[in-house]
Scaffold this motif. Sequence first.
Motif, PDB file in Angstrom:
ATOM      1  N   GLN A  89      32.904  38.531  46.227  1.00 48.58           N
ATOM      2  CA  GLN A  89      32.729  37.520  45.181  1.00 48.58           C
ATOM      3  C   GLN A  89      31.511  37.832  44.324  1.00 48.58           C
ATOM      4  O   GLN A  89      31.551  37.674  43.099  1.00 48.58           O
ATOM      5  CB  GLN A  89      32.580  36.136  45.790  1.00 48.58           C
ATOM      6  CG  GLN A  89      33.854  35.542  46.324  1.00 48.58           C
ATOM      7  CD  GLN A  89      33.609  34.208  46.996  1.00 48.58           C
ATOM      8  OE1 GLN A  89      32.475  33.775  47.168  1.00 48.58           O
ATOM      9  NE2 GLN A  89      34.695  33.561  47.411  1.00 48.58           N
TER      10      GLN A  89
ATOM     11  N   ASP B  22      32.513  40.578  42.021  1.00 50.12           N
ATOM     12  CA  ASP B  22      33.425  40.086  40.986  1.00 50.12           C
ATOM     13  C   ASP B  22      32.684  39.277  39.925  1.00 50.12           C
ATOM     14  O   ASP B  22      32.960  39.404  38.729  1.00 50.12           O
ATOM     15  CB  ASP B  22      34.539  39.237  41.601  1.00 50.12           C
ATOM     16  CG  ASP B  22      35.524  40.070  42.404  1.00 50.12           C
ATOM     17  OD1 ASP B  22      35.577  41.309  42.181  1.00 50.12           O
ATOM     18  OD2 ASP B  22      36.228  39.497  43.252  1.00 50.12           O
ATOM     19  N   GLU B  23      31.741  38.448  40.354  1.00 55.80           N
ATOM     20  CA  GLU B  23      30.949  37.672  39.389  1.00 55.80           C
ATOM     21  C   GLU B  23      30.119  38.599  38.510  1.00 55.80           C
ATOM     22  O   GLU B  23      29.984  38.371  37.305  1.00 55.80           O
ATOM     23  CB  GLU B  23      30.052  36.682  40.122  1.00 55.80           C
ATOM     24  CG  GLU B  23      30.804  35.528  40.755  1.00 55.80           C
ATOM     25  CD  GLU B  23      29.935  34.669  41.642  1.00 55.80           C
ATOM     26  OE1 GLU B  23      28.708  34.916  41.718  1.00 55.80           O
ATOM     27  OE2 GLU B  23      30.493  33.751  42.274  1.00 55.80           O
TER      28      GLU B  23
ATOM     29  N   ASN C 135      32.362  40.130  35.972  1.00 58.94           N
ATOM     30  CA  ASN C 135      32.713  39.179  34.922  1.00 58.94           C
ATOM     31  C   ASN C 135      31.606  39.017  33.894  1.00 58.94           C
ATOM     32  O   ASN C 135      31.882  38.721  32.729  1.00 58.94           O
ATOM     33  CB  ASN C 135      33.075  37.822  35.526  1.00 58.94           C
ATOM     34  CG  ASN C 135      34.403  37.859  36.237  1.00 58.94           C
ATOM     35  OD1 ASN C 135      35.256  38.702  35.948  1.00 58.94           O
ATOM     36  ND2 ASN C 135      34.585  36.960  37.192  1.00 58.94           N
ATOM     37  N   THR C 136      30.349  39.212  34.294  1.00 58.85           N
ATOM     38  CA  THR C 136      29.243  39.079  33.343  1.00 58.85           C
ATOM     39  C   THR C 136      29.167  40.261  32.378  1.00 58.85           C
ATOM     40  O   THR C 136      28.482  40.177  31.364  1.00 58.85           O
ATOM     41  CB  THR C 136      27.892  38.961  34.066  1.00 58.85           C
ATOM     42  OG1 THR C 136      27.652  40.159  34.812  1.00 58.85           O
ATOM     43  CG2 THR C 136      27.865  37.746  34.973  1.00 58.85           C
TER      44      THR C 136
ATOM     45  N   ASN D  54      31.623  41.424  30.533  1.00 63.96           N
ATOM     46  CA  ASN D  54      32.561  41.237  29.420  1.00 63.96           C
ATOM     47  C   ASN D  54      33.395  42.491  29.175  1.00 63.96           C
ATOM     48  O   ASN D  54      33.322  43.110  28.122  1.00 63.96           O
ATOM     49  CB  ASN D  54      31.822  40.818  28.143  1.00 63.96           C
ATOM     50  CG  ASN D  54      31.083  39.518  28.316  1.00 63.96           C
ATOM     51  OD1 ASN D  54      31.561  38.621  29.001  1.00 63.96           O
ATOM     52  ND2 ASN D  54      29.903  39.418  27.718  1.00 63.96           N
TER      53      ASN D  54
ATOM     54  N   SER E   2      40.333  44.647  28.290  1.00 64.78           N
ATOM     55  CA  SER E   2      41.482  44.742  29.193  1.00 64.78           C
ATOM     56  C   SER E   2      41.694  46.174  29.684  1.00 64.78           C
ATOM     57  O   SER E   2      42.082  46.400  30.828  1.00 64.78           O
ATOM     58  CB  SER E   2      42.746  44.227  28.502  1.00 64.78           C
ATOM     59  OG  SER E   2      43.018  45.011  27.355  1.00 64.78           O
TER      60      SER E   2
ATOM     61  N   LYS F 114      39.129  46.766  32.376  1.00 62.94           N
ATOM     62  CA  LYS F 114      39.491  46.039  33.592  1.00 62.94           C
ATOM     63  C   LYS F 114      40.567  46.778  34.381  1.00 62.94           C
ATOM     64  O   LYS F 114      40.501  46.865  35.602  1.00 62.94           O
ATOM     65  CB  LYS F 114      39.979  44.632  33.252  1.00 62.94           C
ATOM     66  CG  LYS F 114      38.885  43.691  32.856  1.00 62.94           C
ATOM     67  CD  LYS F 114      39.436  42.319  32.542  1.00 62.94           C
ATOM     68  CE  LYS F 114      38.332  41.405  32.065  1.00 62.94           C
ATOM     69  NZ  LYS F 114      38.840  40.061  31.727  1.00 62.94           N
TER      70      LYS F 114
END
Length: 136
Positions: free
Chosen positions: A42, A45-46, A49-50, A52, A55, A58
């Motif tokens: 987690q 993952d956080e 996510n920061t 940015n 696609s 990702k």
Amino acid sequence: METRVDNDTALKIEKINRKIEEINQRRNGLHTTKIEDDLDRQELDEYINTLNLTSEQKSMIQGYQNTNARMVKNQSVFYYGMMIISVFTEAYLGYAIISMILTPNLDMFNTIFLYMMIAVFIINAVYVLRFLRILK
């Protein structure tokens, strides 16, 4: 086939690799529980996510994560297997040490052998106790 990435993607992958290395350094040599693994995942993952990510970035990173998850699972099975073997080795060494101590007359060779077995027993015990999280 080698894929080329732009500077932005390379920089973000480098940041993610540094974060993974930081998490691995924190966990180095410790057996972790499933809850701790989930918390570390987690956290990563956080952090991702920061950043940015686009696609395309990702999807590229997702492919790396799937490959790394399979490698970690294979390594953990090997690690558990080695710990089970270590526990059986500890039991045998303990039995051999006690039987040699109870022998009335030890010659020089057997005495040296006894001390070496005691040293191996202690080193192996430290690794097993770290695995069981009794020692840190």
